[in-house]
Design a protein around this motif. Structure first.
Motif, PDB file in Angstrom:
ATOM      1  N   ALA A 137      58.182  58.151  20.449  1.00 32.42           N
ATOM      2  CA  ALA A 137      57.385  58.035  19.235  1.00 32.42           C
ATOM      3  C   ALA A 137      56.030  57.452  19.592  1.00 32.42           C
ATOM      4  O   ALA A 137      55.882  56.751  20.589  1.00 32.42           O
ATOM      5  N   VAL A 138      55.034  57.755  18.765  1.00 32.40           N
ATOM      6  CA  VAL A 138      53.682  57.230  18.943  1.00 32.40           C
ATOM      7  C   VAL A 138      53.174  56.749  17.593  1.00 32.40           C
ATOM      8  O   VAL A 138      53.283  57.464  16.598  1.00 32.40           O
TER       9      VAL A 138
ATOM     10  N   TYR B 193      46.979  53.745  20.863  1.00 35.99           N
ATOM     11  CA  TYR B 193      48.222  54.364  20.399  1.00 35.99           C
ATOM     12  C   TYR B 193      49.389  53.825  21.201  1.00 35.99           C
ATOM     13  O   TYR B 193      49.398  53.920  22.422  1.00 35.99           O
ATOM     14  N   ALA B 194      50.361  53.242  20.526  1.00 33.38           N
ATOM     15  CA  ALA B 194      51.549  52.716  21.197  1.00 33.38           C
ATOM     16  C   ALA B 194      52.564  53.845  21.306  1.00 33.38           C
ATOM     17  O   ALA B 194      53.017  54.400  20.300  1.00 33.38           O
ATOM     18  N   GLU B 195      52.899  54.179  22.551  1.00 32.02           N
ATOM     19  CA  GLU B 195      53.933  55.172  22.808  1.00 32.02           C
ATOM     20  C   GLU B 195      55.175  54.424  23.251  1.00 32.02           C
ATOM     21  O   GLU B 195      55.119  53.618  24.176  1.00 32.02           O
ATOM     22  N   PHE B 196      56.271  54.651  22.566  1.00 27.69           N
ATOM     23  CA  PHE B 196      57.497  53.980  22.971  1.00 27.69           C
ATOM     24  C   PHE B 196      58.627  54.981  23.077  1.00 27.69           C
ATOM     25  O   PHE B 196      58.662  55.995  22.391  1.00 27.69           O
TER      26      PHE B 196
ATOM     27  N   ALA C  23      46.175  59.820  21.732  1.00 28.14           N
ATOM     28  CA  ALA C  23      47.485  60.422  21.518  1.00 28.14           C
ATOM     29  C   ALA C  23      47.544  60.879  20.076  1.00 28.14           C
ATOM     30  O   ALA C  23      46.650  60.573  19.277  1.00 28.14           O
ATOM     31  N   LEU C  24      48.563  61.572  19.741  1.00 29.65           N
ATOM     32  CA  LEU C  24      48.801  61.970  18.362  1.00 29.65           C
ATOM     33  C   LEU C  24      49.990  61.178  17.835  1.00 29.65           C
ATOM     34  O   LEU C  24      50.997  61.034  18.529  1.00 29.65           O
ATOM     35  N   GLU C  25      49.851  60.657  16.636  1.00 24.94           N
ATOM     36  CA  GLU C  25      50.975  59.962  16.038  1.00 24.94           C
ATOM     37  C   GLU C  25      52.100  60.967  15.831  1.00 24.94           C
ATOM     38  O   GLU C  25      51.857  62.142  15.594  1.00 24.94           O
ATOM     39  N   THR C  26      53.329  60.494  15.945  1.00 28.98           N
ATOM     40  CA  THR C  26      54.480  61.369  15.803  1.00 28.98           C
ATOM     41  C   THR C  26      55.405  60.839  14.721  1.00 28.98           C
ATOM     42  O   THR C  26      55.303  59.684  14.303  1.00 28.98           O
TER      43      THR C  26
ATOM     44  N   ALA D 246      66.394  56.535  16.075  1.00 32.79           N
ATOM     45  CA  ALA D 246      66.696  55.566  17.132  1.00 32.79           C
ATOM     46  C   ALA D 246      65.537  54.606  17.397  1.00 32.79           C
ATOM     47  O   ALA D 246      65.741  53.537  17.978  1.00 32.79           O
ATOM     48  N   LEU D 247      64.322  54.963  16.953  1.00 33.51           N
ATOM     49  CA  LEU D 247      63.144  54.135  17.226  1.00 33.51           C
ATOM     50  C   LEU D 247      62.527  53.526  15.970  1.00 33.51           C
ATOM     51  O   LEU D 247      61.483  52.880  16.042  1.00 33.51           O
ATOM     52  N   GLN D 248      63.167  53.711  14.814  1.00 31.20           N
ATOM     53  CA  GLN D 248      62.628  53.189  13.547  1.00 31.20           C
ATOM     54  C   GLN D 248      62.431  51.678  13.592  1.00 31.20           C
ATOM     55  O   GLN D 248      61.378  51.175  13.211  1.00 31.20           O
TER      56      GLN D 248
END
Length: 155
Positions: free
Chosen positions: A4-5, A12-15, A31-34, A39-41
């Motif tokens: 997710a981003v 942009y935080a990518e995790f 980056a583009l937000e996704t 699982a990452l909420q």
């Protein structure tokens, strides 16, 4: 593994992570937000809360990949309180080997969970900002964000 981003004040935080926990967090210039996978909420909510100032600790299942020594250093980083800093030398002493300062610094630099495992809280023994994989400007921003003393602009 899910990715997710989200947009943050420092980029942009990518995790990435899965049911076993959060594997990585890094900040990118572009980056583009996704859409945030289920699982990452929780990670997304806690990271956003950190940046908006309503959270100063994380309560997430972590699953960083690294050597036993790196994981030992990362565990020590988790003990540095919000709003404080330590030096690489002090961190080496905490880990029981003052001579391991370079190895500690290298492990700090390999931290895959920026912000969540607070490697930005480690500074030089002289109080100067030293290396940060995300760049010194981001490190400064994070330390200012966490500082208990907020300095306003004079002009």
């Amino acid at each position: 593994m899910e990715t997710a981003v989200i947009k943050t004040p420092i980029g942009y935080a990518e995790f990435k992570g899965d049911a076993h926990g959060l594997i990585s967090v890094k900040v990118l210039d572009e980056a583009l937000e996704t859409k945030i996978p289920a699982a990452l909420q929780e990670a997304a909510q806690q990271i956003e809360a950190y940046f908006n100032g309503s959270r100063n600790t994380f309560d997430l299942k972590l699953n960083p990949q690294g050597t036993a020594f790196q994981k030992k250093v990362w565990q020590a980083l988790l003990k540095i309180p919000f709003g404080t800093t330590t030096s690489y030398l002090e961190l080496s002493k905490t880990l029981g080997d003052v001579k391991a300062i370079r190895a500690v610094a290298a492990a700090n630099g390999k931290n895959p969970l920026w912000i969540v495992i607070p490697c930005h809280r480690v500074i030089g023994s002289n109080g100067e900002l030293t290396g940060y994989a995300g760049g010194l400007s981001r490190k400064k921003w994070l330390l200012d964000h966490e500082s208990p003393v907020k300095q306003g602009k004079l002009f």
